[in-house]
Design a protein around this motif. Structure first.
Motif, PDB file in Angstrom:
ATOM      1  N   ALA A 173     -18.648  -4.852  21.960  1.00  0.00           N
ATOM      2  CA  ALA A 173     -18.621  -5.557  20.654  1.00  0.00           C
ATOM      3  C   ALA A 173     -18.900  -4.543  19.641  1.00  0.00           C
ATOM      4  CB  ALA A 173     -19.686  -6.596  20.638  1.00  0.00           C
ATOM      5  N   VAL A 174     -19.757  -3.803  19.693  1.00  0.00           N
ATOM      6  CA  VAL A 174     -19.904  -2.608  18.680  1.00  0.00           C
ATOM      7  C   VAL A 174     -19.774  -1.142  19.348  1.00  0.00           C
ATOM      8  CG1 VAL A 174     -21.525  -1.555  16.982  1.00  0.00           C
ATOM      9  CG2 VAL A 174     -21.559  -3.880  17.462  1.00  0.00           C
ATOM     10  N   LEU A 175     -18.672  -0.539  19.251  1.00  0.00           N
ATOM     11  CA  LEU A 175     -18.440   0.695  19.580  1.00  0.00           C
ATOM     12  C   LEU A 175     -17.641   1.626  18.583  1.00  0.00           C
ATOM     13  CD1 LEU A 175     -18.228   2.388  21.967  1.00  0.00           C
ATOM     14  CD2 LEU A 175     -15.902   1.457  22.385  1.00  0.00           C
ATOM     15  N   PHE A 176     -18.340   2.765  18.392  1.00  0.00           N
ATOM     16  CA  PHE A 176     -17.770   3.792  17.390  1.00  0.00           C
ATOM     17  C   PHE A 176     -17.134   4.818  18.128  1.00  0.00           C
ATOM     18  CE2 PHE A 176     -21.851   2.225  15.427  1.00  0.00           C
ATOM     19  CZ  PHE A 176     -21.217   1.311  14.472  1.00  0.00           C
ATOM     20  N   ASP A 177     -15.740   4.524  18.560  1.00  0.00           N
ATOM     21  CA  ASP A 177     -15.065   5.246  19.437  1.00  0.00           C
ATOM     22  C   ASP A 177     -14.369   6.765  18.709  1.00  0.00           C
ATOM     23  OD1 ASP A 177     -13.374   6.389  21.329  1.00  0.00           O
ATOM     24  OD2 ASP A 177     -12.709   4.765  21.873  1.00  0.00           O
ATOM     25  N   ILE A 178     -15.305   7.637  18.479  1.00  0.00           N
ATOM     26  CA  ILE A 178     -14.776   8.931  17.903  1.00  0.00           C
ATOM     27  C   ILE A 178     -13.728   9.528  18.281  1.00  0.00           C
ATOM     28  CG2 ILE A 178     -15.493  11.169  17.146  1.00  0.00           C
ATOM     29  CD1 ILE A 178     -18.336   9.835  16.828  1.00  0.00           C
ATOM     30  N   ALA A 179     -13.562   9.510  19.638  1.00  0.00           N
ATOM     31  CA  ALA A 179     -12.431  10.280  20.203  1.00  0.00           C
ATOM     32  C   ALA A 179     -11.159   9.513  20.214  1.00  0.00           C
ATOM     33  CB  ALA A 179     -12.711  10.288  21.915  1.00  0.00           C
ATOM     34  N   GLN A 180     -11.030   8.127  19.930  1.00  0.00           N
ATOM     35  CA  GLN A 180      -9.868   7.668  19.789  1.00  0.00           C
ATOM     36  C   GLN A 180      -9.846   7.288  18.092  1.00  0.00           C
ATOM     37  OE1 GLN A 180      -7.518   6.458  21.939  1.00  0.00           O
ATOM     38  NE2 GLN A 180      -8.788   7.555  23.307  1.00  0.00           N
ATOM     39  N   ARG A 181     -10.898   7.710  17.444  1.00  0.00           N
ATOM     40  CA  ARG A 181     -10.846   7.360  15.878  1.00  0.00           C
ATOM     41  C   ARG A 181     -10.895   5.909  15.638  1.00  0.00           C
ATOM     42  NH1 ARG A 181      -7.343  12.489  14.562  1.00  0.00           N
ATOM     43  NH2 ARG A 181      -6.495  11.784  16.067  1.00  0.00           N
ATOM     44  N   LYS A 182     -11.523   5.051  16.317  1.00  0.00           N
ATOM     45  CA  LYS A 182     -11.477   3.415  16.077  1.00  0.00           C
ATOM     46  C   LYS A 182     -12.934   3.212  16.064  1.00  0.00           C
ATOM     47  CE  LYS A 182      -7.560   3.121  18.564  1.00  0.00           C
ATOM     48  NZ  LYS A 182      -6.950   2.701  19.714  1.00  0.00           N
ATOM     49  N   PHE A 183     -13.191   2.446  15.212  1.00  0.00           N
ATOM     50  CA  PHE A 183     -14.871   1.918  15.234  1.00  0.00           C
ATOM     51  C   PHE A 183     -14.460   0.263  15.306  1.00  0.00           C
ATOM     52  CE2 PHE A 183     -17.006   5.005  12.254  1.00  0.00           C
ATOM     53  CZ  PHE A 183     -16.682   5.909  13.044  1.00  0.00           C
ATOM     54  N   TYR A 184     -15.089  -0.382  16.360  1.00  0.00           N
ATOM     55  CA  TYR A 184     -15.025  -1.718  16.871  1.00  0.00           C
ATOM     56  C   TYR A 184     -16.438  -2.197  16.459  1.00  0.00           C
ATOM     57  CZ  TYR A 184     -11.298  -0.343  19.704  1.00  0.00           C
ATOM     58  OH  TYR A 184     -10.152   0.319  20.352  1.00  0.00           O
ATOM     59  N   ILE A 185     -16.281  -3.386  15.437  1.00  0.00           N
ATOM     60  CA  ILE A 185     -17.535  -4.052  15.229  1.00  0.00           C
ATOM     61  C   ILE A 185     -17.040  -5.693  15.264  1.00  0.00           C
ATOM     62  CG2 ILE A 185     -19.194  -4.841  13.297  1.00  0.00           C
ATOM     63  CD1 ILE A 185     -18.842  -1.965  12.361  1.00  0.00           C
TER      64      ILE A 185
ATOM     65  N   TRP B 222     -10.188   1.819  11.236  1.00  0.00           N
ATOM     66  CA  TRP B 222      -9.411   3.136  11.439  1.00  0.00           C
ATOM     67  C   TRP B 222      -9.893   4.064  10.283  1.00  0.00           C
ATOM     68  CZ3 TRP B 222      -5.134   3.047  14.728  1.00  0.00           C
ATOM     69  CH2 TRP B 222      -4.682   1.892  15.449  1.00  0.00           C
ATOM     70  N   PRO B 223      -9.559   5.308  10.769  1.00  0.00           N
ATOM     71  CA  PRO B 223      -9.857   6.393   9.628  1.00  0.00           C
ATOM     72  C   PRO B 223      -9.403   5.981   8.191  1.00  0.00           C
ATOM     73  CG  PRO B 223      -9.252   7.292  11.590  1.00  0.00           C
ATOM     74  CD  PRO B 223      -9.089   5.882  11.776  1.00  0.00           C
ATOM     75  N   GLN B 224      -8.213   5.253   8.022  1.00  0.00           N
ATOM     76  CA  GLN B 224      -7.777   4.668   6.820  1.00  0.00           C
ATOM     77  C   GLN B 224      -8.655   3.947   6.119  1.00  0.00           C
ATOM     78  OE1 GLN B 224      -6.133   5.178   9.468  1.00  0.00           O
ATOM     79  NE2 GLN B 224      -4.332   6.366   9.011  1.00  0.00           N
TER      80      GLN B 224
ATOM     81  N   TYR C 251     -23.536   3.469  21.857  1.00  0.00           N
ATOM     82  CA  TYR C 251     -22.788   3.206  20.596  1.00  0.00           C
ATOM     83  C   TYR C 251     -21.328   4.085  20.342  1.00  0.00           C
ATOM     84  CZ  TYR C 251     -26.267  -0.164  18.733  1.00  0.00           C
ATOM     85  OH  TYR C 251     -26.999  -1.041  18.730  1.00  0.00           O
ATOM     86  N   PHE C 252     -21.293   5.067  20.955  1.00  0.00           N
ATOM     87  CA  PHE C 252     -20.220   6.187  20.707  1.00  0.00           C
ATOM     88  C   PHE C 252     -19.418   6.271  22.018  1.00  0.00           C
ATOM     89  CE2 PHE C 252     -23.486   7.138  17.869  1.00  0.00           C
ATOM     90  CZ  PHE C 252     -22.749   7.090  16.602  1.00  0.00           C
ATOM     91  N   THR C 253     -19.895   5.757  23.180  1.00  0.00           N
ATOM     92  CA  THR C 253     -19.114   5.891  24.330  1.00  0.00           C
ATOM     93  C   THR C 253     -19.405   4.654  24.976  1.00  0.00           C
ATOM     94  OG1 THR C 253     -18.456   7.224  26.015  1.00  0.00           O
ATOM     95  CG2 THR C 253     -20.677   7.056  25.630  1.00  0.00           C
ATOM     96  N   PRO C 254     -18.359   4.148  25.664  1.00  0.00           N
ATOM     97  CA  PRO C 254     -18.698   2.449  26.495  1.00  0.00           C
ATOM     98  C   PRO C 254     -19.935   2.714  27.268  1.00  0.00           C
ATOM     99  CG  PRO C 254     -16.294   3.231  26.433  1.00  0.00           C
ATOM    100  CD  PRO C 254     -17.085   4.515  25.978  1.00  0.00           C
TER     101      PRO C 254
END
Ligand code: SF4
Ligand code: SF4
Length: 479
Positions: A73-85, A91-93, A185-188
């Motif tokens: 549910a909450v994942l800050f996927d820096i490698a894919q540059r996507k934040f899931y909340i 997205w970075p935009q 929070y940054f990796t599954p």
């Protein structure tokens, strides 16, 4: 010169002799930090502190384990540059939302500080929360203040060694769990859990688990109030946000002085209500005496209020010798109603209005956010060229970001010049929460345009929902 620790013991300090005018005095070059042994305290504010410990830690430790749409549910996927909340994918935009969040956090801090001083420090700051948890563990293992002082002063033996070893083992386990949760929070986190169980954690994850774990263990177990006193910048600039109507933790000197001990039930004579028991100092996590006035070391935890209220109950005196009050109320002996009326002064109402305005605008912006982003990049290698049939062609690279979590088909359309045609497939499929970069060729008849730059519009629209559409402006160059 010798210094005293909070338990009354001496702390070693090297010293030099220094002359000041004709006087010669000893000045320490370095004073060792005296260890503080906060006494356990119960009461209304302690209950609030523990409620916030539970609330913040349930969110922190539980957050990464919550599932949502077959993902975390909450994942800050820096490698894919996507934040899931939860349902939102950033997205970075979407950095504007991060900016808004920072503005809201800063304004909230200003507001809460202007209303009631260091509320954040006393109840919700991670340093306070983890120190409270680590202290609780310490008390369960080594006992309350007096037992801990005796243990530390006693000789090393099997019992002391055993108690210290157990305490540090529990602290380290909790600190590592905290580091693991942070990285989760940054990796599954379920993949991370699997890697940990198989001793197969990557170097970066290992580094951050150990780093965050070490910081937790060091800050909450060893440094404690030193972090608040010497490392946190907030303590230094808080006074700029206080005014005479800010609620602060105060000792009512007019009522308490002259202080002095007396037996319970005996007439206090000319003494004030303070029985000089020192409980307010013993429960203080930063080891200060609030009776000396507001000090920058005070984190506003209100432990001294609870401690003193217990003493007042025992003595049969009214509670509130130490209480939340304002400088204005103390100086002018304002009643509770007048004090609260001044607490909600125009500055506070303005902060509140601005804060709610921003929160409302951010909520509306999130609600009406279109789950599609389009970036157009002109192909500089082929600005304008002549192709078969004498047509003029411009090539663009269009990046489509489908921020919804399900795949979607989009339709492309170009307009702005007579006879402008889009070459190739006008429909594009993009996977859920994915981006796709596609070349787009646009052509016109040279007879229908003049040389120069012409503004055009590229429209991308979801096939299944006309409301999900983005119109991006760009230029078409004719030479
Ligand atoms: S706890 Fe209350 S009564 Fe005891 S020393 Fe502090 S202010 Fe005085
Ligand atoms: S003086 Fe009171 S409110 Fe301030 S840090 Fe000490 S116990 Fe907490």
């Amino acid at each position: 010169m010798r210094t005293q620790d909070s338990a009354g013991g001496p702390a070693a300090a090297p010293s030099v002799r220094e002359t000041a005018g004709s006087a010669v005095m000893d000045q320490p070059l370095y004073v060792a930090a005296a260890k503080i042994y906060p006494r356990a305290v119960h009461g209304w504010f302690a209950a609030w502190r523990w409620a916030l410990v539970w609330a913040t830690q349930l969110v922190f430790y539980g957050g990464p384990w919550l599932p949502w749409n077959e993902r975390q549910a909450v994942l800050f996927d820096i490698a894919q540059r996507k934040f899931y909340i939860f349902a939102l994918v950033f997205w970075p935009q979407d950095v504007i939302y991060l900016t808004v969040l920072l503005v809201i956090s800063a304004l909230s801090l200003f507001l809460f500080t202007a209303v009631a001083g260091r509320l954040w420090c006393g109840y919700a700051c991670p340093q306070t929360v983890y120190t409270e948890i680590f202290l609780w563990i310490e008390r369960r293992i080594e006992g309350d203040r007096n037992q801990r002082i005796r243990l530390d002063r006693g000789d090393w033996g099997a019992r002391k060694l055993g108690l210290k070893a157990v305490k540090h083992a529990v602290w380290i386990a909790l600190a590592l769990w905290t580091g693991f949760t942070f990285v989760g929070y940054f990796t599954p986190i379920r993949e991370l859990e699997n890697s940990v169980l198989h001793f197969d954690v990557g170097p970066w994850a290992t580094f951050w688990i150990l780093f965050y774990g070490f910081a937790t263990y060091g800050n909450a177990g060893w440094m404690r109030e030193q972090v608040c006193k010497y490392m946190c910048p907030y303590a230094r600039f808080q006074s700029a946000m206080f005014d005479r109507d800010t609620l602060i933790i105060t000792y009512d000197g007019a009522r308490g002085e002259p202080r002095g001990g007396r037996a319970r039930g005996r007439d206090k004579g000319t003494l004030g209500d303070c029985v000089d028991c020192g409980i307010c100092v013993q429960v203080c996590p930063t080891g200060i005496d609030i009776r000396e006035g507001l000090q920058y070391e005070c984190i506003g935890c209100a432990a001294c209020i609870d401690g003193c209220d217990q003493v007042m109950d025992t003595m049969g005196y009214p509670r509130g010798l130490i209480r939340y009050s304002t400088q204005h109320a103390l100086d002018n002996k304002l009643g509770v109603r007048d004090m609260w009326r001044r607490v909600f002064r125009p500055r506070i109402l303005l902060y509140t209005a601005v804060l709610w305005g921003i929160i409302f605008a951010a909520a509306v912006a999130l609600y009406i956010r279109i789950p599609l982003k389009v970036d157009i990049i002109r192909d500089r290698a082929a600005i304008a060229r002549e192709v078969e049939g004498g047509l003029i062609e411009n090539v663009y690279r269009v990046q489509l970001m489908n921020t919804r979590e399900r795949a979607r088909r989009f339709l492309l359309q170009a307009e702005g010049l007579p006879g402008l045609t889009l070459v190739g497939d006008r429909t594009l499929d993009v996977d859920g929460a994915s981006a796709r970069l596609v070349p787009v060729k646009l052509r016109v008849q040279p007879a229908q345009v003049t040389a120069g730059k012409h503004p055009i519009t590229l429209t991308v629209q979801a096939e299944d929902d006309a409301n999900v559409a983005v119109r991006e402006k760009t230029i078409f160059i004719v030479r």
